[in-house]
Structure formats: C-alpha cells, structure tokens
Motif scaffolding. Structure first.
Motif, PDB file in Angstrom:
ATOM      1  N   HIS A  95      -3.483  19.399   6.711  1.00 15.79           N
ATOM      2  CA  HIS A  95      -2.225  18.348   6.805  1.00 15.79           C
ATOM      3  C   HIS A  95      -3.102  17.064   6.918  1.00 15.79           C
ATOM      4  CE1 HIS A  95      -3.608  18.584  10.961  1.00 15.79           C
ATOM      5  NE2 HIS A  95      -2.848  17.132  11.216  1.00 15.79           N
ATOM      6  N   GLY A  96      -2.322  15.989   6.966  1.00  9.20           N
ATOM      7  CA  GLY A  96      -2.994  14.745   6.792  1.00  9.20           C
ATOM      8  C   GLY A  96      -3.771  14.126   5.511  1.00  9.20           C
ATOM      9  N   THR A  97      -5.198  13.889   5.881  1.00  7.69           N
ATOM     10  CA  THR A  97      -5.956  13.739   4.689  1.00  7.69           C
ATOM     11  C   THR A  97      -7.244  14.688   5.067  1.00  7.69           C
ATOM     12  OG1 THR A  97      -6.776  12.115   6.138  1.00  7.69           O
ATOM     13  CG2 THR A  97      -5.221  11.531   4.161  1.00  7.69           C
ATOM     14  N   ALA A  98      -7.343  15.739   4.004  1.00  3.47           N
ATOM     15  CA  ALA A  98      -8.482  16.567   4.347  1.00  3.47           C
ATOM     16  C   ALA A  98      -9.413  15.934   3.374  1.00  3.47           C
ATOM     17  CB  ALA A  98      -8.191  18.151   3.915  1.00  3.47           C
ATOM     18  N   LEU A  99     -10.768  15.277   3.823  1.00  4.12           N
ATOM     19  CA  LEU A  99     -11.414  14.661   3.091  1.00  4.12           C
ATOM     20  C   LEU A  99     -12.782  14.984   2.990  1.00  4.12           C
ATOM     21  CD1 LEU A  99      -9.874  10.970   3.598  1.00  4.12           C
ATOM     22  CD2 LEU A  99      -9.514  12.450   1.544  1.00  4.12           C
ATOM     23  N   GLY A 100     -13.886  14.740   2.036  1.00  2.68           N
ATOM     24  CA  GLY A 100     -15.225  14.864   2.300  1.00  2.68           C
ATOM     25  C   GLY A 100     -15.580  16.222   2.643  1.00  2.68           C
ATOM     26  N   GLY A 101     -16.313  16.282   3.774  1.00  3.41           N
ATOM     27  CA  GLY A 101     -16.674  17.497   4.381  1.00  3.41           C
ATOM     28  C   GLY A 101     -15.546  18.330   5.040  1.00  3.41           C
TER      29      GLY A 101
END
Ligand code: T1G
Length: 693
Positions: A95-101
């Motif tokens: 949920h939200g923003t799953a970013l990068g690592g």
C-alpha cells in the motif's frame, strides 16, 4: 523506534514492519525480517507468510540515512535473496508507495497483492544510484527487459494497475481489504510449489536495443553515471544467470553509491525536506485556513501563480488594473490549464473543476473575502507600496498579504500595509506553474502563524518552500548577481559568450548564463540594476549587458541579444557584432583581453556564488547552507548531482576554495573577492559549510 514482528492468522504468518515515517529498510528492519523468515522456516505450523507495513506506506526504500556509514548486515540483497529462497510462499501486501528497496523486497517475495491506490517504483536513479538489491534482475523477470528499463530509468512511481508494469502485481485489493486479501491469497498458495522470481528467465532482447537506449540516455542525463550502469545491468539480466546478474548489479551499485554524484543527489534529497523546518518557529503555532486566494497582477507571473493555486484546489480571483490586463491573464490561465490536459497532467474534468473556481476582475479592491492575497505587479517599490496600502484598507483581519517581489525590501512593502504582521514575501520562479522553488521571505514583523501558513501553502502547491531573510535579492537573486557579474567580467576579459556558456553547461549548469539572459530578456535585469541603491561604482559592472539593452538587443524576444536568433529560432548563434562591441568596450575601459582557461571560467562563476552564499550565512539570511543549495538546484539550474554551491564547496574542500579566492582577491581586488570571515574560519579549521547545521 522500529519493530518487525510475526503474528499468526491460522497457518499463515503475518509479518508486520513498523518503522515510521515511511518504513525505510533500516538495519533493525532488515534484521527483524531475517529473524521472521527463520521463524517461518522453523515453524511446522506455518505454511506461508504475508509481509506488510503499518502506517501510511509499504517500505519506501533503503534507509538513505544509513548511506555513508559502515554498512551493517544483513545487507538488503541478502534479505531479498532469503525471501526468494524461502521454501514456503511469501506474499507482499503493498500500500502507499513501495519504492526502491521496498519494491525489491516485494519482488523477493513470491507474490504481490496491492491495494488499488498503491504505487510502485524504483527511484534510485534520482539519487545517482541503481536498484542495488536485485531490482535490475527481478523486474525484467516479471515485466520484461524493455518495460523494466523504462521504470528504472525514469525513477517514477506508477499506480499498480498501470499496464506498463503488467506482470508485477498478482492481485489488486480494495484499500481497506488489503491485509485480509493477502492472507486469503497466501492461504490459496500455501502447500503449492513456490513460484520464485529468480527462477524465471528474461526474454532475449536485441543488443542494438540497448545501444539505442544508451545513446538516448546519454543526451538526456549529461554526465550522470548510474543511467548507463542501469542499462548494463538490465542487459545482463537478458544474457547472464541470475547469480551473475546479481553480482554485476552489486558491483555497479557500490560504484554509484561511492560517487560524488550520488552524494550530491542524496544531499539534495534531505536538504529539500529540511528546508521547510524553521529553527526558531514556535512549534505550537497553527496555520491559518486558506480557501480564497486573490492574485493581483495578471501578467505572466500572476497568471502562472493563479494557475498553480487552481490546480492545488484553491478558489482564485485574478485581478488587474485594466480590462486588457484581465483579459490577457484570463487567457493565459486557460491556456496553461489546457496545456496540462494536452500533456496528460490533468483530465478535462479536473481542468473544468479548476476553472469553475476561477474568476477575474479589474476591481483591485475585490479582496475583502481573500484569505491570502499574492501581489505580482511591476517590480517597483512605489507601485508595490501603493498596492499594499490598498490591501491594508480593504482586506479582512487575518488575511495574509504576500508579495511576489524578487528583490525588493519586504519590510518596506509591509510597512505600507499598516499590518506588517500579516505580510510575507513569496518569491515564485518563472514559469510559476512549473518551477518547484518558492522563496518564503520572512519580514522583521511577519507573524509566526503567517510563516507557518506560507510553509504549508508551499507544500500544498507542490513546491519546495525555503524560508529566507529579507535583503536585496534574498538568497537566489543576491547570489545570481555574483555569478552574472563574473560572467560579464569574463566577457570583457576575453572569454567569448559561447565559450563561457559551453564550459558552464558542460560543468553541469542547465544553461549558460548568456543563453539564460537572452531567454529571460536582459531588460528585466537592466531595470533592476537601475533601481539598485547599492550598485557598485564600477564601470565594468554588467557593462556589456547594459550596452546591449540600450541598443534594444534584449534577447530572444527581440531576435537578438548576446546571441543572434535568426528567423525566430531559439538556438543561440554567436554574433560577431556583439563580440566586436565587447572588444571595443574592453578597450575603452582599458581591459587587456587574454586567453582564459576553462577552469578559471568555472571557478570565477561558481566561487563567486560560494562567496555570496557564505556572506548570506554570515548575514543570517539563510538558516543553513543546505537551504542555499536547495534554492540554487531548484531555481537556477545548478546541477543537483553536485548538491548545490555550498555542498560543492565542501566537496572541493574549503581550504582549496579559500586559497583560490585569495588568489582572485590578489588579482582582481577585494571589492568582489574579499574572502568572508566565515569561509576563512572554516578553511583554517578544516570545517565544512555542512558543519553549521
Ligand atoms: N530513507 C530515509 N528517510 C526517508 C526515506 C528513505 N528512503 N524516504 C523518506 N524519508 C524521510 C524524509 O527524509 C522525511 O523525513 C520523511 O521520511 C517523510 O518524507 C538498495 C539503495 C516515500 C514518496 O528514494 O520519495 O532503496 O523530514 O517528506 O512527501 O535499491 O519520501 O520527516 O525527518 O518525502 O510523503 C529509494 C525516497 C532509496 C524514496 C514520501 N527510495 N522517499 O513522500 O514525505 S535507495 C527512495 C520518497 C534504495 C535499494 C536502494 C518520499 C515518499 P523528515 P517526505 P512524502
């Protein structure tokens, strides 16, 4: 304090990460996750697991604050490989923003269930990095190499339903049903053969494709290291084994991570978030409510500001003193709005909703319902004071009165209003609907809640608000004078405009100073210089620019300025007449022209910035050196991968910068090159501007 714990729902382990504010994958989170995986493996009453995060988002990446410190195991790649290797299926709930690592952890899991509103991305390239925990090897295995390259090179987040990432997400759930959906999904796959991402292969891609991407990216990301390495790693995913690809990625990641480019971009990342933190602002103060905005002055800036406020959701009334001005402003706002629709930034419905909140008037007293008035009239003190006298008379108590002045004394403007506590400077940068920087100028009497409201307003506009003190030119334009002055001096001393521009653009500036002058129009600076009370008594000071303006050669808008623009083109062409004019002025001023090295061109212009930045810190016009960096990397085209003028000075070493400035002081006199005491002090003690907080 972060926690990572495993609870049970029947035979499904629910692993919860809680590391506010964005669940960054800090050392404690990584260790906790590894322990939970071991517990999953050892517990015969558990058949599968769900990994999810508490709070507003799934993991937003590695903990960038840990970079530059000694790395602690388990490293992120180890964690991703441990997830991938798990004998029991692991489902990521996003949920939200799953970013990068964070997205890499999700791809180490065997399945991904996402909330409808969730976004995913690999923004490492924006930090001068590349996905260093398997992202360049896992994403191609899920969505194909070409699609993966798009995602990794632009670094932008995408909604989970975006067709460009088809294959990445296994199921989409209602936002309020995410965890239950993920547990149901885990129950369905429990006991079945685990589907490892690393077991997948990547469809072959023609080598020419990667060459084309390399040449395209080279033009777009002048001089940056990581984009090229991203292409190398993704190409390896199509030609090498997973293990070999992971090895190559790790090697490339460590090289990027140790680069000064990544240090500069990571500095910029945190500096932009620190800039809105005002050291001596009462934390208890609450922002005033803003709904009705009135913009006075319907020129380019006023219309751009009005457009910005409309797309941020405010009601906006745009005023101008005459009907023609109002008509022009109205047309500009509507054109900008349509441009947003044409570029896909806005839906037609959203644009219509904005325009439904928009009105115009030529009645400058139509301000009585305004919660905030932003004045954007002609840059002249008398004109601004007249406007503020009117605002003081017609605005309701509690309305905030802001001036968009780019250089003038905010306290003098405030005094005219008779209510200086409500007055603040809001220096927007042109084009206002695009440039993210907003200099928030705190007047001597500006009330704390007016300041707090302005900081929140900047964030609501999607801008980076930097609180600065009140002086001529505040931070950005005050420093621009030093930078521009040295450009002008170098012209007289023998450096051709096109050489100066090329050298500075190759160094990383978005545009050379002479091309910028022609783009903006040199008449603007000319009028400001004429208004300056403290103009240096130096016949060389902006002499070339003054002569060109007096000849009517203002820049692109007149078809010629420092350069020629034949047939209305926007491509600068060196003008022999201008060079002859420069040479004649140099001779008249008794300046002996000479061959000037590229290094001197860079140091004269950039160290000119640094000196003024140090003086700004001495004068307490900026709270911190990094605020100055934010202004110059977001308002003046200073390369973000160099962090900003003050971070760059720290990187060069203040002892070296100081020594060179002393040489310039010897050669050119101390009018402009007298080293600030602060710089001398730091240089002597081996200090850095970043030590000042
Ligand atoms: N690490 C540490 N702190 C972070 C952080 C991070 N990754 N991201 C945000 N913060 C802090 C930020 O400094 C601020 O702190 C607070 O969180 C709120 O942030 C191996 C190497 C997630 C979209 O680049 O894009 O993974 O000021 O104000 O506007 O491949 O933060 O409150 O003290 O921005 O709601 C890759 C960066 C890392 C994502 C939220 N990930 N973050 O935006 O809040 S490298 C990123 C963002 C990596 C691996 C590689 C945004 C956000 P404070 P904010 P926001």
């Amino acid at each position: 304090m972060s926690t990572t714990e495993l609870n049970r729902q029947g035979r499904i382990a629910v692993i919860s990460i809680n590391n506010p504010p964005v669940n960054a994958l800090s050392h404690s989170v990584r260790s906790g996750l590894m322990q939970c995986l071991q517990q999953l493996a050892d517990d015969h009453d558990l058949d599968a697991a769900v990994v999810h995060c508490i709070g507003r988002t799934f993991c937003a990446g590695a903990d960038i604050r840990e970079f530059g410190r000694p790395p602690q195991q388990p490293f992120l790649p180890e964690l991703v490989l441990a997830l991938d290797a798990s004998a029991k299926p692991v489902v990521a709930a996003l949920h939200g923003t799953a970013l990068g690592g964070g997205l890499e952890v999700a791809m180490g899991c065997h399945y991904r269930v996402a909330a409808k509103s969730a976004k995913v991305g690999l923004p490492e390239v924006l930090l001068g990095l590349l996905p260093g925990a398997g992202g360049t090897q896992l994403l191609p295995r899920l969505i194909g190499a070409e699609a993966a390259l798009d995602v990794i090179l632009d670094g932008k987040p995408r909604n989970v339903a975006d067709p460009s990432i088809k294959g990445l997400i296994d199921a989409i759930a209602d936002d309020d049903d995410l965890l239950a959906s993920a547990v149901r999904f885990a129950t369905e796959v429990a006991g079945k053969p685990v589907q490892r991402c690393s077991d997948r292969s990547v469809a072959a891609v023609d080598a020419d494709y990667f060459e084309q991407r390399r040449s395209a990216i080279a033009k777009r990301t002048r001089g940056l290291i990581s984009p090229k390495k991203i292409i190398d790693c993704v190409q390896a995913a199509t030609t090498s084994s997973f293990a070999e690809g992971m090895r190559l990625e790790r090697e490339a990641f460590l090289e990027c991570q140790s680069s000064s480019q990544s240090a500069g971009l990571r500095h910029a990342f945190f500096a932009e978030r620190t800039a809105s933190k005002v050291p001596n602002l009462n934390a208890e103060v609450t922002a005033r409510t803003l709904e009705q905005i009135v913009v006075i002055g319907a020129g380019t800036m006023g219309a751009g500001i009005a457009h910005n406020c409309l797309t941020a959701g405010y009601r906006v009334r745009l005023l101008d003193k005459d009907a023609d001005g109002v008509a022009r402003g109205d047309a500009t706002v509507r054109r900008l709005m349509q441009g947003g629709v044409d570029r896909g930034k806005l839906t037609t419905a959203a644009a219509d909703a904005c325009l439904a909140r928009f009105e115009t008037s030529d009645d400058l007293t139509a301000v009585s319902d305004a919660d905030l008035v932003i004045e954007a009239v002609f840059e002249n003190m008398a004109v601004k004071q007249q406007v503020f006298r009117g605002l003081g008379e017609h605005c309701k108590p509690g309305a905030i009165l802001a001036s968009n002045t780019s250089t003038l004394d905010v306290d003098a403007i405030a005094a005219a209003s008779g209510r200086a506590g409500d007055v603040i400077g809001m220096h927007f940068f042109s084009p206002a609907h695009i440039m993210r920087l907003l200099e928030i100028v705190r007047g001597r009497e500006t009330a704390d809640d007016v300041l707090a409201t302005s900081i929140a307003f900047a964030k609501a506009l999607g801008k980076i608000g930097v609180v600065v003190g009140n002086c001529y030119g505040f931070v950005g334009n005050r420093m621009l004078y030093s930078y521009g002055r040295e450009n002008q001096m170098l012209l007289l001393e023998g450096a051709a405009p096109e050489v100066i521009d090329r050298v500075l653009q190759d160094w990383g500036m978005a545009m050379g100073p002479n091309a910028v002058n022609d783009l903006a129009g040199m008449d603007i600076g000319y009028k400001a210089r004429k208004e300056r009370k403290d103009r240096p008594d130096d016949p060389r000071f902006y002499r070339v620019a003054d002569v060109l303006v007096e000849k009517g050669w203002l820049g692109q808008k007149t078809g010629r300025g420092t350069y020629l623009y034949p047939d209305g083109s926007r491509t600068p062409v060196p003008d022999p007449e201008v060079q002859a004019l420069i040479n004649a002025e140099a001779a008249r001023l008794g300046i002996e022209q000479r061959e000037i090295s590229e290094q001197e061109i860079i140091e004269r212009c950039i160290y000119g910035l640094i000196i003024e930045g140090a003086r700004i810190l001495e004068d307490k016009i900026a709270y911190r050196a990094s605020d100055i960096d934010v202004v110059w990397t977001n308002g003046y085209g200073f390369p973000k991968y160099r962090g900003g003028p003050m971070h760059y000075a720290d990187q060069v070493g203040l002892d070296k910068v100081y020594a060179r400035i002393c040489e310039f002081c010897e050669r050119f006199g101390d009018t402009y090159w007298k080293p600030p005491a602060l710089l001398a002090e730091l240089a002597k003690n081996g200090g850095k501007f970043s030590d000042l907080g």
